[in-house]
Write an enzyme that holds these catalytic residues in place. Structure first.
Site, PDB file in Angstrom:
ATOM      1  N   THR A  39       1.175  -1.660   0.117  1.00 17.71           N
ATOM      2  CA  THR A  39       0.476  -0.175  -0.023  1.00 17.71           C
ATOM      3  C   THR A  39       0.525   1.328   0.112  1.00 17.71           C
ATOM      4  O   THR A  39       0.676   2.203  -0.295  1.00 17.71           O
ATOM      5  CB  THR A  39      -1.080  -0.070   1.400  1.00 17.71           C
ATOM      6  OG1 THR A  39      -0.253  -0.417   2.575  1.00 17.71           O
ATOM      7  CG2 THR A  39      -2.256  -1.349   1.588  1.00 17.71           C
ATOM      8  N   CYS A  43       2.102   3.293   9.594  1.00 16.09           N
ATOM      9  CA  CYS A  43       1.774   3.154  10.425  1.00 16.09           C
ATOM     10  C   CYS A  43       2.082   2.895  11.472  1.00 16.09           C
ATOM     11  O   CYS A  43       3.339   2.609  11.858  1.00 16.09           O
ATOM     12  CB  CYS A  43       0.388   1.776  10.382  1.00 16.09           C
ATOM     13  SG  CYS A  43      -1.291   1.878   8.730  1.00 16.09           S
ATOM     14  N   CYS A  47      -2.336   0.930  14.678  1.00 19.34           N
ATOM     15  CA  CYS A  47      -3.767   1.132  13.814  1.00 19.34           C
ATOM     16  C   CYS A  47      -4.576  -0.136  13.501  1.00 19.34           C
ATOM     17  O   CYS A  47      -4.327  -1.108  13.577  1.00 19.34           O
ATOM     18  CB  CYS A  47      -2.511   1.643  12.137  1.00 19.34           C
ATOM     19  SG  CYS A  47      -3.661   1.766  11.030  1.00 19.34           S
ATOM     20  N   CYS A  74       0.161   6.053   7.432  1.00 17.16           N
ATOM     21  CA  CYS A  74      -1.364   6.021   6.933  1.00 17.16           C
ATOM     22  C   CYS A  74      -3.031   7.137   7.001  1.00 17.16           C
ATOM     23  O   CYS A  74      -2.397   7.928   7.843  1.00 17.16           O
ATOM     24  CB  CYS A  74      -1.803   5.167   7.468  1.00 17.16           C
ATOM     25  SG  CYS A  74      -3.737   4.763   8.075  1.00 17.16           S
TER      26      CYS A  74
END
Ligand SMILES: [Zn+2]
Length: 357
Positions: A39, A43, A47, A74
């Site tokens: 992605t 994070c 998270c 994020c």
């Protein structure tokens, strides 16, 4: 004499870090970050987004390192911003200051507005962070001011911050409402020790800390602050009891901080008074690490008196320095919690917290 200080959580290996991510461990926030190759984001360990596959995850000790490696923050856990706990703590601290500096108690709407939250949300968060409602906080403050007639001094919120909560550490404090007790001589009889004391409100209820010039001589827990003061008077009948000053409140804040987050550790000089046998038991109690428990029978063996199980239990019950002498870490052989002079629920809460830390 120093109380043993448990170390804060440390994540030495990727295995430990991954384990924290799997558990969404909030105590790990700020200790490291993780990125997800597929992605391109990084994070906080806690998270709430869908769990990534282990093989796509890498760990970074700082945000800067994660960004340097080409990852972006994020949008869900916003690792580039203060954590939710920190944001709430700052908002509530702001509201506390507003209460402390206002002549008459500000309305809920005013406080909520200052904190940037809806009235409903504010009330809930305030109670979660301080352990009391905004109204109770305001009235405690008024009482204190009228009782003491003292000029307003540094708030306990400040003291808690100074006692070791900073913006990098997870803010756990559920308590910063000091219920003012009237300073003054309760008993002038005798030429014995001068004992300073203060009562604070924490997530376990009322908490009284008292100290001689040698160190902390009592930490008492209960529901009713006045009952705790009476208990202290009974224990030190001939001592001169006086209210703590601002410096003393910092020490109280330290104890409160430890109650809320055992991983911070408690490093305070103690002034332990008891019979030789009691002292042996209490010293042995202090060697039980946070997060573990032992049985009364084990304790008896540890002090070299395996038959004295009953006497050990009595010595545990006679402990006047809750938490710093961790008698809550002694349980029955079958693992049952058995008794706790400050209430079985408090014992349960303390043990759960230490386990989780
Ligand atoms: Zn995230």
């Amino acid at each position: 004499m120093k109380a043993t200080a448990p170390t804060p959580p440390v994540f030495h290996s990727d295995e430990a870090r991954w384990d924290a991510v799997v558990r969404r461990d909030r105590a790990a926030d700020g200790q490291f970050y993780y990125s997800v190759r597929t992605t391109g984001v990084y994070c906080r360990p806690s998270c709430a987004s869908r769990r990534a596959r282990r093989e796509n995850v890498a760990f970074h000790t700082t945000q800067a390192a994660a960004e340097k490696a080409g990852f972006r923050p994020c949008r869900r856990c916003k690792p580039e911003q203060p954590s939710l706990d920190e944001q709430y703590a700052a908002r509530i601290a702001k509201a506390c200051r507003l209460i402390e500096t206002s002549e008459s108690a500000p309305s809920l709407a005013t406080l909520a507005k200052a904190a940037g939250l809806s009235a409903y949300h504010f009330h809930r968060v305030f109670k979660a962070v301080t352990g009391v409602t905004p109204k109770a906080y305001a009235s405690a403050h008024r009482t204190e001011r009228t009782q003491t007639g003292l000029a307003r001094r540094g708030s306990v919120t400040d003291a808690i911050y100074e006692a070791g909560f900073n913006s990098n550490a997870p803010f756990y404090s559920k308590a910063d409402a000091l219920l003012g007790m009237k300073p003054g001589e309760f008993r002038a009889g005798g030429k014995n020790a001068v004992i300073r004391f203060a009562v604070a409100q924490c997530s376990l209820g009322a908490l009284l800390v008292a100290a001689t010039d040698k160190g902390v001589c009592s930490i008492l827990l209960g529901d009713d602050p006045e009952a705790l003061v009476r208990d202290l008077q009974d224990r030190f009948e001939r001592a001169q009891l006086i209210g703590g000053d601002a410096q003393f409140e910092q020490m109280v804040a330290k104890v409160v901080g430890f109650v809320e987050a055992p991983s911070i550790g408690l490093d305070l000089p103690l002034d332990i008074r008891g019979t030789a046998f009691q002292q042996r038991v209490w010293q042995a109690l202090r060697k039980i690490p946070a997060g573990s428990t032992v049985s009364y029978a084990d304790m008896a063996k540890r002090i070299g008196a395996p038959k004295a199980v009953r006497a050990v239990a009595q010595a545990c019950a006679a402990n006047a320095i809750a938490i710093a002498i961790p008698c809550h870490r002694v349980v029955r052989t079958d693992g049952n919690l058995s008794g706790y002079r400050w209430g079985i629920e408090r014992k349960r809460t303390l043990l759960e917290r230490e386990k989780a830390a």
